[in-house]
Write a protein that holds these residues in place. Structure first.
Motif, PDB file in Angstrom:
ATOM      1  N   LYS A 207       0.836  -1.213   0.000  1.00 28.16           N
ATOM      2  CA  LYS A 207       0.000   0.000   0.000  1.00 28.16           C
ATOM      3  C   LYS A 207       0.870   1.261   0.000  1.00 28.16           C
ATOM      4  O   LYS A 207       0.575   2.237  -0.701  1.00 28.16           O
ATOM      5  CB  LYS A 207      -0.912   0.003   1.229  1.00 28.16           C
TER       6      LYS A 207
ATOM      7  N   CYS B  74       1.146   4.450  -2.908  1.00 25.83           N
ATOM      8  CA  CYS B  74       0.988   5.865  -2.592  1.00 25.83           C
ATOM      9  C   CYS B  74       2.268   6.651  -2.936  1.00 25.83           C
ATOM     10  O   CYS B  74       2.211   7.765  -3.459  1.00 25.83           O
ATOM     11  CB  CYS B  74       0.622   5.996  -1.110  1.00 25.83           C
TER      12      CYS B  74
ATOM     13  N   HIS C  63       2.196   9.742  -5.391  1.00 31.17           N
ATOM     14  CA  HIS C  63       2.685  11.016  -4.836  1.00 31.17           C
ATOM     15  C   HIS C  63       3.822  11.575  -5.716  1.00 31.17           C
ATOM     16  O   HIS C  63       3.910  12.776  -5.975  1.00 31.17           O
ATOM     17  CB  HIS C  63       3.177  10.748  -3.410  1.00 31.17           C
TER      18      HIS C  63
ATOM     19  N   CYS D 288       3.471  10.266   2.304  1.00 31.44           N
ATOM     20  CA  CYS D 288       2.987  10.452   0.925  1.00 31.44           C
ATOM     21  C   CYS D 288       1.465  10.546   0.906  1.00 31.44           C
ATOM     22  O   CYS D 288       0.793   9.941   1.726  1.00 31.44           O
ATOM     23  CB  CYS D 288       3.416   9.261   0.059  1.00 31.44           C
ATOM     24  N   LYS D 289       0.947  11.298  -0.038  1.00 30.03           N
ATOM     25  CA  LYS D 289      -0.510  11.455  -0.180  1.00 30.03           C
ATOM     26  C   LYS D 289      -0.888  11.216  -1.642  1.00 30.03           C
ATOM     27  O   LYS D 289      -0.146  11.604  -2.545  1.00 30.03           O
ATOM     28  CB  LYS D 289      -0.934  12.894   0.167  1.00 30.03           C
ATOM     29  N   TYR D 290      -2.069  10.613  -1.822  1.00 32.12           N
ATOM     30  CA  TYR D 290      -2.575  10.515  -3.193  1.00 32.12           C
ATOM     31  C   TYR D 290      -2.906  11.920  -3.672  1.00 32.12           C
ATOM     32  O   TYR D 290      -3.528  12.690  -2.932  1.00 32.12           O
ATOM     33  CB  TYR D 290      -3.826   9.636  -3.243  1.00 32.12           C
TER      34      TYR D 290
END
Ligand code: ATP
Ligand code: MG
Length: 288
Positions: A46, A50, A54, A264-266
């Motif tokens: 997962k 991401c 990112h 990290c972010k989508y």
């Protein structure tokens, strides 16, 4: 069972003979260790998705160890489940003629991971301060300018490596380095298995036994290298490697924590695209 305990301090105080090759006594059963590794694999899957979406950081994992310490199998088990498109493994062997025409960092520089990817170095430029230090005669094929001073060359290489890693870190590469610390006795057992088990014969090489004869020289080269190059922006972890399920879990947990720390972010959809979402959705739903 905290993997952070294995991080090599940044102040040069690491003592190799105090570094354990086996796990603490109170570790879970192999079955439980494997279950925990499966959970870490899932987290890593997962996190890597991401990291990719990112697209700001790269992750570089460096593995160094004596022969038969389990570099290959650790990489295989820890990265199991990660999208192969987001992960690149490179094994560095004796340098080719072309590679020897360049400085010692060149060949790995061309294989550094892109943003969003995990790059794995199975051996690395650190060999230049390990096998080459134990066998300084290898330097003669490197076409270095001027006279080589064996008293100063290794420290110059440590400095080059620190500067290189510092540059990478400040430009978005998260670097984590693993030294798999196998005992001399366990290495012997693993070599014997490679000889006795026909499916492992292909892994056995007589030069491995020859290198084992230089064990103490390797250990002192390792100790100095680890002290000189474990820094906050590129830490080394000394992972006890005599118990494989335990070593794999410690490596996996260390990587999970390192990637989590990148936060990290989508990416969010741009407003100029989002305004079309409802219309596009209606159009798709009305298709026959
Ligand atoms: P395996 O676990 O399958 O034995 P390995 O990583 O040991 O994998 P080998 O082909 O057996 O792979 O060995 C590669 C050899 O290349 C090692 O002995 C290593 O020390 C050597 N090597 C790597 N980089 C350099 C270098 N820069 N200069 C000289 N020798 C190097
Ligand atoms: Mg080998």
């Amino acid at each position: 069972m905290k993997h952070n305990n294995y991080r090599i301090p940044f102040d040069g105080s690491f003592k190799l003979e105090k570094s354990p090759t086996g796990p603490a006594n109170d570790i879970p059963s192999d079955k439980k260790l494997k279950k925990l590794l499966a959970e870490a694999n899932d987290k890593l899957y997962k996190l890597q998705r991401c990291l990719y979406a990112h697209n700001r950081h790269a992750v570089l994992l460096v593995f160094q160890a004596m022969d038969a310490a389990g570099k290959d199998s650790t990489i295989r088990h820890v990265m199991r489940g990660v999208n192969p498109a987001g992960c690149q493994v490179f094994a560095f062997k004796q340098p080719s003629k072309e590679e020897l025409e360049h400085d010692f960092l060149w060949r790995s520089t061309t294989r550094l991971p892109e943003r969003g990817r995990i790059g794995i170095f199975n051996r690395s430029y650190y060999e230049e301060t390990l096998v080459v230090r134990v066998h300084p005669e290898y330097l003669s094929s490197q076409n270095l300018p001027g006279d080589v001073d064996l008293k100063t060359i290794w420290h110059k290489r440590f400095q080059s490596i620190r500067e290189h890693e510092s540059h990478l870190a400040s430009n978005g590469t998260k670097i984590i380095k693993f030294w798999l610390n196998v005992s001399k006795e366990e290495q012997k057992q693993r070599f014997l298995q490679r000889i006795d088990n026909p499916e492992k014969n292909w892994k056995f090489s007589k030069t491995d036994v020859k290198e084992r004869g230089h064990w103490n020289e390797y250990m002192s080269a390792y100790q100095e290298m680890l002290n000189e190059t474990s820094r906050a922006n590129a830490p080394w972890f000394a992972i006890p490697a005599d118990n494989k399920p335990y070593a794999r879990l410690m490596v996996a947990n260390t990587i999970v924590e390192a990637i989590e720390s990148l936060d990290c972010k989508y990416p969010e959809a741009l407003e100029e695209n989002r305004v079309h979402f409802d219309g596009m959705k209606q159009q798709l739903l009305l298709e026959d």
